[in-house]
Design a protein around this motif. Structure first.
Motif, PDB file in Angstrom:
ATOM      1  N   UNK A  98      40.123  34.940  51.357  1.00 24.61           N
ATOM      2  CA  UNK A  98      40.812  34.298  50.234  1.00 24.61           C
ATOM      3  C   UNK A  98      41.358  35.330  49.261  1.00 24.61           C
ATOM      4  N   UNK A  99      40.538  36.316  48.917  1.00 23.46           N
ATOM      5  CA  UNK A  99      40.980  37.359  47.990  1.00 23.46           C
ATOM      6  C   UNK A  99      42.131  38.170  48.568  1.00 23.46           C
ATOM      7  N   UNK A 100      42.080  38.440  49.871  1.00 23.81           N
ATOM      8  CA  UNK A 100      43.163  39.192  50.505  1.00 23.81           C
ATOM      9  C   UNK A 100      44.471  38.402  50.467  1.00 23.81           C
ATOM     10  N   UNK A 101      44.399  37.098  50.764  1.00 27.85           N
ATOM     11  CA  UNK A 101      45.606  36.261  50.740  1.00 27.85           C
ATOM     12  C   UNK A 101      46.192  36.210  49.331  1.00 27.85           C
ATOM     13  N   UNK A 102      45.336  36.020  48.325  1.00 25.84           N
ATOM     14  CA  UNK A 102      45.806  35.973  46.948  1.00 25.84           C
ATOM     15  C   UNK A 102      46.395  37.306  46.513  1.00 25.84           C
ATOM     16  N   UNK A 129      47.867  44.854  43.993  1.00 27.06           N
ATOM     17  CA  UNK A 129      46.864  44.423  44.959  1.00 27.06           C
ATOM     18  C   UNK A 129      45.454  44.673  44.439  1.00 27.06           C
ATOM     19  N   UNK A 130      45.205  45.874  43.948  1.00 23.33           N
ATOM     20  CA  UNK A 130      43.871  46.213  43.439  1.00 23.33           C
ATOM     21  C   UNK A 130      43.528  45.351  42.228  1.00 23.33           C
ATOM     22  N   UNK A 131      44.508  45.144  41.336  1.00 19.45           N
ATOM     23  CA  UNK A 131      44.275  44.326  40.145  1.00 19.45           C
ATOM     24  C   UNK A 131      43.944  42.890  40.517  1.00 19.45           C
ATOM     25  N   UNK A 132      44.697  42.316  41.430  1.00 21.99           N
ATOM     26  CA  UNK A 132      44.470  40.934  41.837  1.00 21.99           C
ATOM     27  C   UNK A 132      43.154  40.782  42.596  1.00 21.99           C
ATOM     28  N   UNK A 133      42.881  41.705  43.498  1.00 23.10           N
ATOM     29  CA  UNK A 133      41.675  41.595  44.322  1.00 23.10           C
ATOM     30  C   UNK A 133      40.417  41.642  43.472  1.00 23.10           C
TER      31      UNK A 133
END
Length: 259
Positions: A63-67, A194-198
């Motif tokens: 889920x985190x990867x998709x987001x 990516x890092x911020x969102x993950x």
């Protein structure tokens, strides 16, 4: 010498303050004990291996990867044209636009999450999965605009104008000249987003629900029930993953030039 010693001491204290918690987590992840503790009780790799056997961790990781990937890509699709317009044209209220774009970074994430939940998810009925995706996209958008703008500022505009004078359309010059020359900035913006969102917690905390949980939120829920070193092991793995991504970006893209 008398001046150098205090400065060196302060430097090492700052390094210990920043790196110390990370080293403690790494050491605790190799503990042989049954509970999360420091100093570690012996040495074992079983908690590292256990991380990969917990089903909820695997599902929330996906889920985190998709987001992170999806939200960052959408943010780039929106942010690149916005950065280009603000860099190349004199737009009315351009400073106001920059402030609005930066709002998700300026406003605390917990307020953003609460506002989305209170005024969009509950009264409007937006699916919580869509709200979570939109929230992650909005949080990443300022980074996309800022990093791409910095890359565009280093690109001479006369190169694009030369392509137009040679017969290319404005859109063609953008795709054939501008984008290839700012690809390093675009990739840097993607990595930063990516890092911020993950690793996002406050917004995800409000917008997570049954069947949809990001990895950081799943880790918080796991610690409420189980307090074993597997959380430390997972935290260490995620930290090494983030560090590896940033170091590779610095090595191949010159990440520090854009952020």
């Amino acid at each position: 010498m008398s001046t150098r010693f205090p400065l060196t001491l302060v430097l090492w204290l700052v390094i210990v303050f920043l790196i110390g918690p990370f080293l403690i987590i790494v050491a605790a992840s190799f503990s042989a004990g049954e509970t999360l503790a420091f100093p570690p009780q012996g040495f074992s790799l079983r908690w590292i291996f256990k991380v990969f056997t917990v089903e909820s961790f695997r599902e929330s990781f996906v889920t985190s990867m998709i987001l992170a990937v999806g939200g960052t890509l959408v943010a780039l699709v929106l942010g690149i044209p916005a950065a280009y317009a603000m860099s190349r044209y004199r737009l009315p209220f351009s400073e106001t636009v920059r402030t609005v774009v930066s709002a998700p970074v300026i406003v605390p994430g917990i307020i953003v999450g609460l506002a989305l939940l209170r005024y969009f998810v509950v009264p409007v009925g937006i699916p919580i999965t869509l709200a979570l995706f939109l929230a992650h996209t909005a949080l990443v958008l300022p980074y996309a605009v800022r990093v791409v703008s910095a890359s565009l500022a280093n690109l001479r505009s006369d190169i694009e104008e030369a392509a137009v004078l040679l017969g290319s359309s404005r859109l063609g010059a953008f795709f054939r000249v501008v984008l290839p020359n700012i690809r390093g900035g675009i990739l840097s913006a993607f990595i930063l987003g990516f890092v911020t969102s993950f690793n996002q917690v406050p917004v995800s905390l409000f917008l997570s629900g049954p069947g949809i949980r990001t990895l950081p939120i799943d880790m918080l829920g796991y610690m409420e029930i189980v307090f074993d070193p597997s959380i430390a092991a997972l935290s260490a793995l995620l930290a090494f993953l983030s560090m590896g991504i940033v170091l590779m970006a610095e090595r191949f893209l010159g990440f520090s030039r854009y952020v």
